[in-house]
Design a protein around this motif. Structure first.
Motif, PDB file in Angstrom:
ATOM      1  N   THR A  60       0.863  -1.178   0.000  1.00  0.00           N
ATOM      2  CA  THR A  60       0.000   0.000   0.000  1.00  0.00           C
ATOM      3  C   THR A  60       0.903   1.232   0.000  1.00  0.00           C
ATOM      4  O   THR A  60       2.114   1.110   0.170  1.00  0.00           O
ATOM      5  N   HIS A  61       0.289   2.390  -0.212  1.00  0.00           N
ATOM      6  CA  HIS A  61       1.066   3.635  -0.189  1.00  0.00           C
ATOM      7  C   HIS A  61       0.653   4.433   1.031  1.00  0.00           C
ATOM      8  O   HIS A  61      -0.518   4.798   1.151  1.00  0.00           O
ATOM      9  N   ILE A  62       1.612   4.692   1.914  1.00  0.00           N
ATOM     10  CA  ILE A  62       1.280   5.403   3.147  1.00  0.00           C
ATOM     11  C   ILE A  62       1.617   6.887   3.014  1.00  0.00           C
ATOM     12  O   ILE A  62       2.755   7.246   2.688  1.00  0.00           O
ATOM     13  N   LEU A  63       0.607   7.718   3.235  1.00  0.00           N
ATOM     14  CA  LEU A  63       0.778   9.168   3.205  1.00  0.00           C
ATOM     15  C   LEU A  63       0.665   9.687   4.643  1.00  0.00           C
ATOM     16  O   LEU A  63      -0.340   9.412   5.320  1.00  0.00           O
ATOM     17  N   ALA A  64       1.686  10.418   5.085  1.00  0.00           N
ATOM     18  CA  ALA A  64       1.681  10.913   6.460  1.00  0.00           C
ATOM     19  C   ALA A  64       0.800  12.152   6.577  1.00  0.00           C
ATOM     20  O   ALA A  64       0.915  13.078   5.775  1.00  0.00           O
ATOM     21  N   GLY A  65      -0.052  12.176   7.565  1.00  0.00           N
ATOM     22  CA  GLY A  65      -0.951  13.308   7.762  1.00  0.00           C
ATOM     23  C   GLY A  65      -0.246  14.494   8.424  1.00  0.00           C
ATOM     24  O   GLY A  65       0.563  14.314   9.331  1.00  0.00           O
ATOM     25  N   VAL A  66      -0.567  15.689   7.924  1.00  0.00           N
ATOM     26  CA  VAL A  66       0.003  16.915   8.514  1.00  0.00           C
ATOM     27  C   VAL A  66      -1.137  17.916   8.664  1.00  0.00           C
ATOM     28  O   VAL A  66      -1.849  18.193   7.699  1.00  0.00           O
ATOM     29  N   PRO A  95      11.598   5.752   5.914  1.00  0.00           N
ATOM     30  CA  PRO A  95      11.390   4.708   4.914  1.00  0.00           C
ATOM     31  C   PRO A  95       9.938   4.246   4.866  1.00  0.00           C
ATOM     32  O   PRO A  95       9.308   4.045   5.909  1.00  0.00           O
ATOM     33  N   GLY A  96       9.431   4.117   3.634  1.00  0.00           N
ATOM     34  CA  GLY A  96       8.071   3.614   3.443  1.00  0.00           C
ATOM     35  C   GLY A  96       7.019   4.697   3.290  1.00  0.00           C
ATOM     36  O   GLY A  96       5.890   4.399   2.926  1.00  0.00           O
ATOM     37  N   VAL A  97       7.382   5.954   3.562  1.00  0.00           N
ATOM     38  CA  VAL A  97       6.397   7.044   3.424  1.00  0.00           C
ATOM     39  C   VAL A  97       6.364   7.484   1.961  1.00  0.00           C
ATOM     40  O   VAL A  97       7.389   7.870   1.404  1.00  0.00           O
ATOM     41  N   HIS A  98       5.189   7.398   1.348  1.00  0.00           N
ATOM     42  CA  HIS A  98       5.075   7.695  -0.076  1.00  0.00           C
ATOM     43  C   HIS A  98       4.387   9.015  -0.379  1.00  0.00           C
ATOM     44  O   HIS A  98       4.083   9.301  -1.534  1.00  0.00           O
ATOM     45  N   GLY A  99       4.118   9.782   0.649  1.00  0.00           N
ATOM     46  CA  GLY A  99       3.476  11.061   0.388  1.00  0.00           C
ATOM     47  C   GLY A  99       3.026  11.720   1.682  1.00  0.00           C
ATOM     48  O   GLY A  99       3.208  11.160   2.773  1.00  0.00           O
ATOM     49  N   VAL A 100       2.474  12.918   1.521  1.00  0.00           N
ATOM     50  CA  VAL A 100       1.916  13.614   2.690  1.00  0.00           C
ATOM     51  C   VAL A 100       0.478  14.028   2.401  1.00  0.00           C
ATOM     52  O   VAL A 100       0.122  14.302   1.251  1.00  0.00           O
ATOM     53  N   HIS A 101      -0.289  14.049   3.464  1.00  0.00           N
ATOM     54  CA  HIS A 101      -1.689  14.462   3.359  1.00  0.00           C
ATOM     55  C   HIS A 101      -1.846  15.703   4.238  1.00  0.00           C
ATOM     56  O   HIS A 101      -1.811  15.607   5.469  1.00  0.00           O
ATOM     57  N   ILE A 102      -1.943  16.864   3.574  1.00  0.00           N
ATOM     58  CA  ILE A 102      -1.974  18.131   4.314  1.00  0.00           C
ATOM     59  C   ILE A 102      -3.430  18.550   4.554  1.00  0.00           C
ATOM     60  O   ILE A 102      -4.159  18.869   3.621  1.00  0.00           O
ATOM     61  N   MET A 103      -3.806  18.506   5.823  1.00  0.00           N
ATOM     62  CA  MET A 103      -5.193  18.848   6.175  1.00  0.00           C
ATOM     63  C   MET A 103      -5.235  20.250   6.771  1.00  0.00           C
ATOM     64  O   MET A 103      -5.108  20.428   7.979  1.00  0.00           O
ATOM     65  N   ALA A 104      -5.368  21.243   5.906  1.00  0.00           N
ATOM     66  CA  ALA A 104      -5.426  22.628   6.379  1.00  0.00           C
ATOM     67  C   ALA A 104      -6.899  22.997   6.493  1.00  0.00           C
ATOM     68  O   ALA A 104      -7.484  23.551   5.564  1.00  0.00           O
ATOM     69  N   VAL A 105      -7.474  22.653   7.627  1.00  0.00           N
ATOM     70  CA  VAL A 105      -8.916  22.835   7.811  1.00  0.00           C
ATOM     71  C   VAL A 105      -9.271  24.326   7.792  1.00  0.00           C
ATOM     72  O   VAL A 105      -8.775  25.103   8.610  1.00  0.00           O
ATOM     73  N   SER A 106     -10.129  24.713   6.855  1.00  0.00           N
ATOM     74  CA  SER A 106     -10.519  26.120   6.641  1.00  0.00           C
ATOM     75  C   SER A 106      -9.302  27.036   6.478  1.00  0.00           C
ATOM     76  O   SER A 106      -9.334  28.203   6.876  1.00  0.00           O
ATOM     77  N   TRP A 107      -8.234  26.518   5.944  1.00  0.00           N
ATOM     78  CA  TRP A 107      -7.017  27.321   5.731  1.00  0.00           C
ATOM     79  C   TRP A 107      -6.326  26.797   4.469  1.00  0.00           C
ATOM     80  O   TRP A 107      -5.104  26.653   4.429  1.00  0.00           O
ATOM     81  N   GLU A 108      -7.149  26.525   3.461  1.00  0.00           N
ATOM     82  CA  GLU A 108      -6.634  25.904   2.234  1.00  0.00           C
ATOM     83  C   GLU A 108      -5.554  26.752   1.562  1.00  0.00           C
ATOM     84  O   GLU A 108      -4.650  26.222   0.905  1.00  0.00           O
ATOM     85  N   ASP A 109      -5.635  28.087   1.743  1.00  0.00           N
ATOM     86  CA  ASP A 109      -4.668  28.985   1.090  1.00  0.00           C
ATOM     87  C   ASP A 109      -3.228  28.677   1.466  1.00  0.00           C
ATOM     88  O   ASP A 109      -2.313  28.964   0.708  1.00  0.00           O
ATOM     89  N   ILE A 110      -3.030  28.113   2.665  1.00  0.00           N
ATOM     90  CA  ILE A 110      -1.667  27.908   3.152  1.00  0.00           C
ATOM     91  C   ILE A 110      -0.997  26.689   2.511  1.00  0.00           C
ATOM     92  O   ILE A 110       0.231  26.570   2.525  1.00  0.00           O
TER      93      ILE A 110
END
Lengths: 216, 305
Positions: B214-220, B274-289
Motif C-alpha cells: 500500500t502507499h502510506i501518506l503521512a498526515g500533517v 522509509p516507506g512514506v510515499h506522500g503527505v496528506h496536508i489537512m489545512a482545515v478552513s485554511w486551504e490557502d496555506i
C-alpha cells in the motif's frame, strides 16, 4: 440480570396523563424496586406528586413482578379502585406497561424509561453487556461484546479514538476493544485479531418486526 | 490501473504524493468548493472531500467531490460508516463513479456525540474495514455485497485511514495490515506531530512489508494559532500534540507563520522515513496555506504528471 429503568421527568408524565383526573398507580416488586424507580416508596412519592398537581389517586399497588401473568389477577383484586380511575400510571419497565395494557381497558402510561438489561458490576452499579442481537459474536471477542460496549459497534478492532484504554465518546467509558485486546493477550490469542471479521447479518436483530419464538 | 486517477498515477509511478483536504460548506453554495479547488489545484495531486466531518452536517462528499472534479482537482471522496447502511453506501459509490469520482476513502466516522446532531441514531451497519472489502469486491468482482452483479465498469482507487497515536499501540500496525488485506491501495494517517512515534509505527509497518502493498501518506495538520494547538492537544480525540509544539505556537510573534513552519519541518522529517510515499496536508478552513507549505517543503511545482 435485571431490567434497568429510570423515572421520566414529571413534566412528561403529566403531559401523558393529560386530562386524566383520577389515576391508579402500579409499581413492581422486582426490577424497578431494585432500581428505586417503582418500589413502594417511589409509588408513594409519585402519589404525593400527583396529588400536589391536583390529580386524585384512586389507589395503588406494587405487584410482585409486573411482567408476569399474575398481574392480571392483581388487577382483578383491585378492580374497584382501578375502575374509578381515568388512567393507570405504570412505574414498571416497558414489559410491565405492556402486560398491564393487555389486562385492562384503561389507558396505561409509562412513568419510567426502560434503559437496558443490566448486569451488576459492583453493588448498585449496572452495565449493559448484551443487546440481544440474535447472532452472538462472543466466541471471537474474548467474551466481551463489542456490539454493545463499543460506541460504534465495531467488529474489527478499536477505531482511532481509543486512547489510554478509554473510548473517544467519554473518559468514563472503557474502550471495549482495549478490554478485548487485553483479555486476548492474556489468553495468548492476539493472532485472532489479524482475521477480518466479515459483514454481519443483522436480520436476527430488530430488523423484521418483533422477534417471536415458540419453545416446545 | 485500477481507476486511472491522478493520485493513483502518482503513487503507482513511485512519485511522492501530496494530498490536501477540502471540506464542503454548511450550505448550498458551490462557490466555496470552487474557491477551495482554485487554492489547491496546483499544489496537490488530489484533495479529500470530507463526509460530515466531526459529525457536523455539510454538503455531501459526493456533491463536493463532483464540484472539485469540475475544477480539475482529483477528488478523494470520503465515506463514513456512521451515516449510511450498506444499501446507501453502495448506491452512492455507483453514483460517484458515474459522475467521474475515482478515489474513495473508507472511514468509521467520528461519533455523532461530537457533532451538531448528537441525538441522531448512528448506523454502523458495516465498519471501515468491511467497507474497504466491500469496495474492493465491487471493483474486482463487480459484485454487490449480496453477490448480484453490477452493470458497467467499477473503477476505484481505495483508501483508508490509520492512526499511529491511538491505543493499543501494538495493535495499530495489525489494524493497518487488516486494512491492506481488505484492499486499501493507499493510507492517509492521522496528523503527525510526534515524529519519533510515527517513525516507530512506520518501522513496524515496513517490517511486515506493508509499504510494498500500500502507499502510506503521512498526515500533517498546519496549526493556525496557539489556541488551536491547545485545543487539539486537549480535546481532539486520537490526535497527539506534544507540549513543545504548543509552546512554540504560544511564543511565536506570528502564529500563522510558525504553524506553517512547523508543518514544513514535519513534512521534511516524515519524507525521510522509509516507506512514506506522500503527505496528506489537512489545512482545515485554511486551504490557502497549502500552496506555501508545499512550496517551502520542496514539493512544487505541481502537477508533476
Amino acid at each position: 440480570m435485571i431490567t434497568i429503568t429510570e423515572q421520566k421527568p414529571i413534566e412528561e408524565i403529566m403531559q401523558s396523563l393529560g386530562t386524566a383526573k383520577k389515576v391508579y398507580l402500579v409499581g413492581c416488586g422486582t426490577c424497578s424496586t431494585i432500581c428505586h424507580t417503582g418500589g413502594k416508596s417511589e409509588v408513594l412519592d409519585m402519589k404525593e406528586k400527583l396529588e400536589a398537581a391536583g390529580k386524585k389517586v384512586t389507589g395503588w399497588m406494587v405487584v410482585p413482578t409486573a411482567c408476569d401473568e399474575l398481574t392480571k389477577y392483581a388487577l382483578e383484586e383491585q378492580a374497584g379502585e382501578v375502575k374509578k380511575a381515568d388512567a393507570i400510571l405504570a412505574m414498571t419497565c416497558a414489559f410491565g406497561v405492556q402486560t398491564l395494557a393487555m389486562f385492562t381497558d384503561k389507558p396505561v402510561y409509562p412513568a419510567l424509561n426502560t434503559l437496558f438489561v443490566g448486569k451488576e458490576e459492583a453493588p448498585g452499579q449496572f452495565i449493559e453487556v448484551c443487546m440481544q442481537c440474535g447472532n452472538c459474536v462472543l466466541a471471537t471477542t474474548a467474551g466481551i461484546c463489542p456490539l454493545v460496549r463499543c460506541a460504534k459497534g465495531l467488529l474489527n478492532g478499536p477505531c482511532g479514538g481509543s486512547v489510554e484504554g478509554k473510548c473517544e465518546v467519554s473518559p468514563d467509558i472503557p474502550c471495549a476493544w482495549q478490554l478485548i485486546y487485553d483479555r486476548l493477550a492474556a489468553l495468548g490469542k492476539l493472532d485472532e485479531l489479524e482475521e477480518i471479521v466479515p459483514l454481519r447479518d443483522w436480520s436476527t436483530s430488530r430488523e423484521g418486526g418483533p422477534r417471536r419464538i415458540t419453545i416446545e | 490501473m485500477k481507476a486511472g486517477t491522478n493520485l493513483e498515477k502518482i503513487l503507482e509511478s513511485g512519485k511522492f504524493a501530496v494530498t490536501a483536504e477540502a471540506g464542503p460548506p454548511k450550505g448550498t453554495s458551490p462557490a466555496v468548493m470552487l474557491k477551495k479547488g482554485e487554492a489547491l489545484r496546483n499544489c496537490c495531486d488530489a484533495a479529500n472531500v470530507t463526509d460530515n466531518q466531526t459529525a457536523i452536517v455539510r454538503m455531501s462528499s459526493l456533491a463536493g467531490s463532483v464540484l472539485l472534479k469540475q475544477q480539475n482537482v482529483d477528488p478523494v471522496m470520503q465515506i463514513v460508516c456512521r451515516d449510511r447502511n450498506r444499501l446507501a453506501i453502495q448506491s452512492d459509490v455507483l453514483g460517484a463513479i458515474a459522475l467521474g469520482v475515482g478515489n474513495f476513502l473508507c472511514l468509521s466516522g467520528d461519533h455523532q456525540k461530537f457533532g451538531n446532531h448528537p441525538t441522531a441514531k448512528s448506523v454502523f451497519d458495516i465498519d471501515s474495514i468491511q467497507l474497504i472489502q466491500t469496495l474492493k469486491n465491487m471493483r474486482d468482482e463487480k459484485k454487490f455485497i449480496c453477490g448480484e452483479y453490477i452493470s458497467g465498469e467499477v473503477p476505484m482507487y481505495i483508501g483508508a485511514a490509520a492512526n499511529p497515536y491511538a491505543d493499543p499501540f501494538e495493535f495499530r500496525v495489525t489494524r493497518l495490515a487488516k486494512k491492506v488485506k481488505a484492499g486499501a491501495d493507499f493510507i492517509q494517517t492521522q496528523a503527525v506531530y510526534d515524529v519519533a512515534k510515527f517513525a516507530k509505527w512506520m518501522e513496524m509497518a515496513v517490517d511486515r512489508g506493508l509499504d510494498k502493498k500500500t502507499h502510506i501518506l503521512a498526515g500533517v495538520i498546519p496549526i493556525r494559532s496557539a489556541g488551536m494547538a491547545r485545543y487539539m492537544r486537549d480535546y481532539v480525540s486520537g490526535v497527539s500534540v506534544p507540549d513543545e509544539v504548543v509552546t512554540r505556537m504560544e511564543q511565536a510573534a506570528n502564529a500563522k507563520e510558525e504553524g506553517a513552519t512547523i508543518a514544513v519541518e514535519l513534512i521534511e522529517q516524515v519524507k525521510e522515513i522509509p516507506g512514506v510515499h506522500g503527505v496528506h496536508i489537512m489545512a482545515v478552513s485554511w486551504e490557502d496555506i497549502v500552496s506555501e507549505i508545499a512550496k517551502r517543503a520542496g514539493l512544487l511545482p505541481r502537477p508533476i504528471l
